[in-house]
Design a protein around this motif. Structure first.
Motif, PDB file in Angstrom:
ATOM      1  N   TYR A  11       1.085  -1.237  -0.102  1.00 30.26           N
ATOM      2  CA  TYR A  11      -0.483  -0.225   0.178  1.00 30.26           C
ATOM      3  C   TYR A  11       1.224   1.964  -0.214  1.00 30.26           C
ATOM      4  O   TYR A  11       0.307   2.128  -0.536  1.00 30.26           O
ATOM      5  CB  TYR A  11      -0.478  -0.288   1.311  1.00 30.26           C
ATOM      6  CG  TYR A  11      -2.064   1.122   1.048  1.00 30.26           C
ATOM      7  CD1 TYR A  11      -2.885   1.719   0.305  1.00 30.26           C
ATOM      8  CD2 TYR A  11      -1.624   2.134   1.924  1.00 30.26           C
ATOM      9  CE1 TYR A  11      -3.935   2.676   1.257  1.00 30.26           C
ATOM     10  CE2 TYR A  11      -1.921   3.428   2.670  1.00 30.26           C
ATOM     11  CZ  TYR A  11      -3.482   3.411   1.527  1.00 30.26           C
ATOM     12  OH  TYR A  11      -4.183   4.639   1.886  1.00 30.26           O
ATOM     13  N   SER A  17      -0.899  -2.859   3.842  1.00 30.32           N
ATOM     14  CA  SER A  17      -2.035  -3.069   3.514  1.00 30.32           C
ATOM     15  C   SER A  17      -2.662  -1.779   3.985  1.00 30.32           C
ATOM     16  O   SER A  17      -1.813  -0.841   5.197  1.00 30.32           O
ATOM     17  CB  SER A  17      -2.650  -3.911   4.265  1.00 30.32           C
ATOM     18  OG  SER A  17      -3.250  -4.082   5.103  1.00 30.32           O
ATOM     19  N   LYS A  18      -4.038  -1.164   3.137  1.00 29.75           N
ATOM     20  CA  LYS A  18      -4.670   0.574   4.345  1.00 29.75           C
ATOM     21  C   LYS A  18      -4.652  -0.311   5.466  1.00 29.75           C
ATOM     22  O   LYS A  18      -5.139   0.321   5.780  1.00 29.75           O
ATOM     23  CB  LYS A  18      -5.261   0.397   3.074  1.00 29.75           C
ATOM     24  CG  LYS A  18      -6.470   1.467   3.608  1.00 29.75           C
ATOM     25  CD  LYS A  18      -6.987   1.793   2.895  1.00 29.75           C
ATOM     26  CE  LYS A  18      -8.206   2.798   2.855  1.00 29.75           C
ATOM     27  NZ  LYS A  18      -9.199   2.974   3.999  1.00 29.75           N
ATOM     28  N   ASP A  19      -4.987  -1.567   5.633  1.00 27.71           N
ATOM     29  CA  ASP A  19      -5.830  -1.929   6.877  1.00 27.71           C
ATOM     30  C   ASP A  19      -4.665  -1.429   7.705  1.00 27.71           C
ATOM     31  O   ASP A  19      -5.276  -0.801   8.725  1.00 27.71           O
ATOM     32  CB  ASP A  19      -6.407  -3.529   7.123  1.00 27.71           C
ATOM     33  CG  ASP A  19      -7.671  -3.636   6.170  1.00 27.71           C
ATOM     34  OD1 ASP A  19      -7.972  -2.659   5.936  1.00 27.71           O
ATOM     35  OD2 ASP A  19      -7.690  -4.791   6.468  1.00 27.71           O
ATOM     36  N   ILE A  20      -3.769  -1.811   8.081  1.00 24.46           N
ATOM     37  CA  ILE A  20      -2.599  -1.624   8.719  1.00 24.46           C
ATOM     38  C   ILE A  20      -2.320  -0.441   8.919  1.00 24.46           C
ATOM     39  O   ILE A  20      -2.546   0.312   9.751  1.00 24.46           O
ATOM     40  CB  ILE A  20      -1.154  -2.670   8.128  1.00 24.46           C
ATOM     41  CG1 ILE A  20      -1.991  -3.941   7.910  1.00 24.46           C
ATOM     42  CG2 ILE A  20      -0.210  -1.869   8.993  1.00 24.46           C
ATOM     43  CD1 ILE A  20      -0.380  -4.687   7.649  1.00 24.46           C
ATOM     44  N   ASP A  22      -4.407   2.193   8.747  1.00 25.48           N
ATOM     45  CA  ASP A  22      -5.182   2.486   9.276  1.00 25.48           C
ATOM     46  C   ASP A  22      -5.401   2.632  10.897  1.00 25.48           C
ATOM     47  O   ASP A  22      -6.319   2.970  11.533  1.00 25.48           O
ATOM     48  CB  ASP A  22      -6.632   1.995   9.147  1.00 25.48           C
ATOM     49  CG  ASP A  22      -7.088   2.079   7.641  1.00 25.48           C
ATOM     50  OD1 ASP A  22      -6.910   3.683   6.900  1.00 25.48           O
ATOM     51  OD2 ASP A  22      -8.037   2.084   7.129  1.00 25.48           O
ATOM     52  N   THR A  23      -4.563   1.456  11.305  1.00 28.72           N
ATOM     53  CA  THR A  23      -4.293   1.282  12.484  1.00 28.72           C
ATOM     54  C   THR A  23      -3.378   2.539  13.630  1.00 28.72           C
ATOM     55  O   THR A  23      -2.681   1.956  14.070  1.00 28.72           O
ATOM     56  CB  THR A  23      -3.949  -0.525  13.217  1.00 28.72           C
ATOM     57  OG1 THR A  23      -2.380  -0.575  11.963  1.00 28.72           O
ATOM     58  CG2 THR A  23      -4.832  -0.507  12.670  1.00 28.72           C
ATOM     59  N   TRP A  24      -2.382   3.475  11.941  1.00 26.82           N
ATOM     60  CA  TRP A  24      -0.745   4.122  12.782  1.00 26.82           C
ATOM     61  C   TRP A  24      -1.410   5.223  13.734  1.00 26.82           C
ATOM     62  O   TRP A  24      -0.823   5.136  15.156  1.00 26.82           O
ATOM     63  CB  TRP A  24      -1.128   4.528  11.414  1.00 26.82           C
ATOM     64  CG  TRP A  24       0.475   5.619  11.673  1.00 26.82           C
ATOM     65  CD1 TRP A  24      -0.189   7.328  11.449  1.00 26.82           C
ATOM     66  CD2 TRP A  24       1.846   5.883  12.656  1.00 26.82           C
ATOM     67  NE1 TRP A  24       1.773   7.544  11.528  1.00 26.82           N
ATOM     68  CE2 TRP A  24       2.855   6.845  12.749  1.00 26.82           C
ATOM     69  CE3 TRP A  24       2.113   4.237  12.579  1.00 26.82           C
ATOM     70  CZ2 TRP A  24       3.413   6.565  12.743  1.00 26.82           C
ATOM     71  CZ3 TRP A  24       3.447   4.485  13.125  1.00 26.82           C
ATOM     72  CH2 TRP A  24       4.069   5.723  13.290  1.00 26.82           C
ATOM     73  N   CYS A  77       3.251  -0.970  14.688  1.00 27.00           N
ATOM     74  CA  CYS A  77       1.888  -1.206  14.056  1.00 27.00           C
ATOM     75  C   CYS A  77       1.694  -1.736  12.674  1.00 27.00           C
ATOM     76  O   CYS A  77       0.903  -2.702  12.574  1.00 27.00           O
ATOM     77  CB  CYS A  77       2.248   0.334  13.421  1.00 27.00           C
ATOM     78  SG  CYS A  77       0.571   0.746  12.389  1.00 27.00           S
ATOM     79  N   ASN A  78       3.020  -2.746  11.853  1.00 22.23           N
ATOM     80  CA  ASN A  78       2.840  -3.769  10.752  1.00 22.23           C
ATOM     81  C   ASN A  78       2.248  -5.170  11.627  1.00 22.23           C
ATOM     82  O   ASN A  78       3.156  -5.921  10.459  1.00 22.23           O
ATOM     83  CB  ASN A  78       4.050  -3.330  10.712  1.00 22.23           C
ATOM     84  CG  ASN A  78       3.942  -2.351   9.237  1.00 22.23           C
ATOM     85  OD1 ASN A  78       3.489  -2.347   8.189  1.00 22.23           O
ATOM     86  ND2 ASN A  78       4.740  -0.876   9.424  1.00 22.23           N
ATOM     87  N   THR A  80       1.068  -8.411  12.004  1.00 18.19           N
ATOM     88  CA  THR A  80      -0.158  -8.651  11.949  1.00 18.19           C
ATOM     89  C   THR A  80       0.214 -10.457  12.456  1.00 18.19           C
ATOM     90  O   THR A  80       1.330 -11.096  13.132  1.00 18.19           O
ATOM     91  CB  THR A  80       0.054  -9.654  10.674  1.00 18.19           C
ATOM     92  OG1 THR A  80       0.642 -10.564   9.876  1.00 18.19           O
ATOM     93  CG2 THR A  80       0.461  -8.259  10.414  1.00 18.19           C
ATOM     94  N   ASP A 208      -2.809  -7.048  17.961  1.00 20.67           N
ATOM     95  CA  ASP A 208      -4.666  -6.162  18.058  1.00 20.67           C
ATOM     96  C   ASP A 208      -4.639  -4.617  18.835  1.00 20.67           C
ATOM     97  O   ASP A 208      -5.797  -4.421  18.758  1.00 20.67           O
ATOM     98  CB  ASP A 208      -5.583  -7.601  18.735  1.00 20.67           C
ATOM     99  CG  ASP A 208      -4.796  -7.477  20.211  1.00 20.67           C
ATOM    100  OD1 ASP A 208      -4.370  -7.337  20.722  1.00 20.67           O
ATOM    101  OD2 ASP A 208      -5.722  -8.758  20.483  1.00 20.67           O
TER     102      ASP A 208
END
Length: 351
Positions: A11, A17-20, A22-24, A77-78, A80, A208
């Motif tokens: 991304y 990814s965008k999902d990741i 968005d958690t920044w 943040c990255n 998973t 999470d």
């Protein structure tokens, strides 16, 4: 299971990814658990430096350094969920700044030179409590389910305070929980203990962001590992220094607790009360020679001995070898620096 990281599909350079991405906002302001190194003079006076050499854990209490806060926040943040699952192709891998970095228990152990073993079976919590307190307390408290640190022997009091402030982030030096007691027991008695697994599992609890107020652990260790794999900070990123040196407080050597410091090699056997069935997993004990010039040399010898043993025993662990490569570079630098220092101290004799 699952696909490998494809850098061309990322991304952005910062998030895969965008999902990741968005958690920044949940990472950007997170604070850190400060890491400290031990004061060699203070700990040496109670023979605790030698203890960490014998336990092959000196690197966990002497190598904290500076780190980039932004890089560490990006790392967390990255993370998973699939990072921990060996069934997935991205197992043990983290995407950061357009690159893939290795992060696993084997990589951590390889980087620090700590034991690459399976955790041994431990005795009951009550038996461990008896050992940690020198039999002052013979059963782990039921209510509250915590043991007061003031009940620990002087040795385990120092060990507990040290682990809280270095690289086993218990976070509370006043009490010992039922999760902390087995770690203190394993380190203190020398039963098989996988430090890399402990670090990895602790880091993955932040995957999470379930507890957004908790401080992020291991910033210095993670930054050092990422640097060894080639990450580079931006010019405008400043570095945060490690905390001040830890010294042994006299308060930990007083009171009604059992006084069992300075530490001695005889306590390796005397402190063990266990029903462990598989003793083959117990770590080999390295005792520094009496004529060692300084404890840095003993540490290097201990690390080399450990690394050579693991190379012959773990040929199937490719990830471990990659971690060892970084560790060898650290050792080579340490050896070169020591040789140069000795040459300077001896006035150039023997050249």
């Amino acid at each position: 299971m699952g696909e490998e990281y494809n850098l061309s599909e990322a991304y952005s350079s910062f998030f895969y990814s965008k999902d990741i991405a968005d958690t920044w906002n949940m990472c950007v302001d997170r604070e850190f658990l400060e890491e400290h190194n031990i004061d060699s003079e203070s700990y040496g006076a109670k023979n605790m430096v030698k203890f960490f050499v014998v336990r092959n854990l000196l690197s966990t209490v002497t190598t904290a350094g500076s780190y980039s806060e932004k890089i560490i926040r990006e790392f967390y943040c990255n993370l998973t969920e699939n990072l921990r699952d060996p069934r997935y192709a991205i197992h043990g891998k983290v995407y950061m700044r357009g690159q893939i970095f290795q992060f696993s228990p084997a990589i951590i152990n390889g980087f620090l030179g700590t034991h690459f073993v399976e955790d041994a079976e431990l005795p009951s919590l009550d038996v461990m409590t008896s050992v940690l307190t020198g039999r002052l307390v013979t059963s782990f408290p039921a209510h509250p389910h915590k043991l007061a640190a003031a009940k620990l022997t002087s040795f385990y009091s120092v060990l507990h305070k040290t682990t809280v402030k270095t690289r086993i982030p218990f976070g509370n030096s006043i009490v010992v929980t039922n999760h902390q007691a087995p770690v203190l027991y394993a380190i203190g008695t020398g039963v098989a203990f996988n430090y890399g697994r402990l670090v990895f599992d602790t880091v993955m609890t932040f995957e999470d962001f379930a507890q957004p107020t908790l401080k992020l652990p291991y910033p210095s260790l993670i930054y050092s590992m990422l640097k060894s794999q080639g990450i580079e900070k931006d010019d405008d990123e400043t570095l945060t220094e490690a905390g001040e040196l830890l010294k042994i407080s006299l308060a930990l050597l007083r009171g009604n607790r059992k006084i069992d410091l300075p530490w001695s090699e005889s306590s390796v056997a005397a402190g063990v009360v266990t029903d462990v069935s598989n003793t083959s997993l117990a770590p080999e004990i390295f005792v520094p020679p009496s004529n060692t010039k300084n404890l840095d040399t003993a540490f290097i010898q201990a690390q080399l001995l450990h690394s050579e043993r693991k190379i012959t025993q773990a040929k199937a662990h490719l990830a471990y070898y990659e971690g060892l490569k970084a560790h060898y570079k650290t050792l080579l630098y340490a050896v070169s620096s020591s040789v140069q220092k000795w040459g300077d101290d001896d006035g150039g004799k023997g050249k």
